[in-house]
Design a protein around this motif. Structure first.
Motif: not given
Ligand code: ZN
Length: 263
Positions: A206-224
């Motif tokens: 949910q919180l890591e934008r791995a290769d192939g992951a769909r972009p979301t609000v919470i896997n945006e790198p600045a979310f945490l």
């Protein structure tokens, strides 16, 4: 608390201290994981209820998300977690079967405090959760309204799920306070922030934008960073480094000046 009914008086001794109800795994950890970890560290019996299996999530399968939730639960130090299989994306206080599902879990776990998470914004399930939790808390009081436990999976897998009491009255019902609004109470989460971050790190899908992951609000790198900014802002208001904030339409009935300080 009890209403003089011997069944509920007995249940009061068996009940949990706090039950937090959320639509999806990770909602509670993001919104109020510091509070859950803090109370758990103080010996409080804290439980979570995820209403859905997150089958509509952009990333991660329901089973992957449940495994992540188990790890996060351990990181928070909570006593237990249940997951129902209500329809992701269609959480609603207007559906009697959903109200019954939450009310039955309330009657089973018998919490003193009931908490709705996360902040009711953006996702329709998040917008629906405060009304559903408030309605279920009220309906759980009505012994003439039958409510059977829904299909549930539990963490730990050996957790006993007590049979529902005939009725249950939660002492307090709270929601997570949206940023910018006025909370009714703060919880100092400075000491438990590391546990919250450890829990959030469990949610790799949910919180890591791995290769192939769909972009979301919470896997945006600045979310945490944003999550921490919210808690620093609440903490600034409360006079501590990090805080989480809650709203309720209730008020405590005092018998003495409270030990807690006012901010
Ligand atoms: Zn959610």
């Amino acid at each position: 608390m009890n209403d003089g009914n011997p069944d509920t008086a007995t249940a009061a001794r068996a009940g949990v201290d706090l039950l937090c109800v959320s639509p999806h795994t990770d909602d509670a950890e993001i919104a109020c994981g510091g509070t859950l970890a803090r109370f758990a560290a103080r010996g409080r019996r804290v439980w979570l209820l995820d209403l859905t299996r997150g089958e509509l999530g952009s990333n991660g399968t329901p089973d992957e998300r449940w495994r992540e939730a188990a790890g996060a639960s351990a990181a928070l130090g909570i006593a237990g977690r249940l997951q129902a299989a209500l329809p992701d994306g269609f959480i609603s206080a207007e559906r009697p079967e959903q109200v019954a599902a939450v009310a039955a879990v309330i009657r089973s776990l018998r919490p003193r405090w009931l908490l709705a998470a996360p902040v009711p914004r953006r996702h329709p399930d998040h917008q629906a959760i405060p009304a559903l939790v408030r309605k279920a808390a009220f309906m759980a009081r009505l012994a003439s309204w039958p409510a059977a436990l829904p299909e549930l999976r539990a963490w730990p897998a050996t957790a006993a799920i007590p049979a529902p009491a005939p009725l249950w009255i939660c002492e307090a019902v709270l929601t997570v306070c949206p940023p910018g609004e006025r909370p009714n109470l703060y919880v100092d989460v400075t000491e438990s922030w590391a546990a919250k971050l450890a829990a959030l790190r469990c949610y790799a899908t949910q919180l890591e934008r791995a290769d192939g992951a769909r972009p979301t609000v919470i896997n945006e790198p600045a979310f945490l960073d944003q999550v921490e900014r919210w808690s620093r802002a609440w903490g600034f208001q409360a006079g501590v480094p990090l805080a989480e904030a809650f709203a309720t339409d209730q008020a405590p009935l005092l018998e003495d000046l409270p030990a807690e300080r006012w901010v």
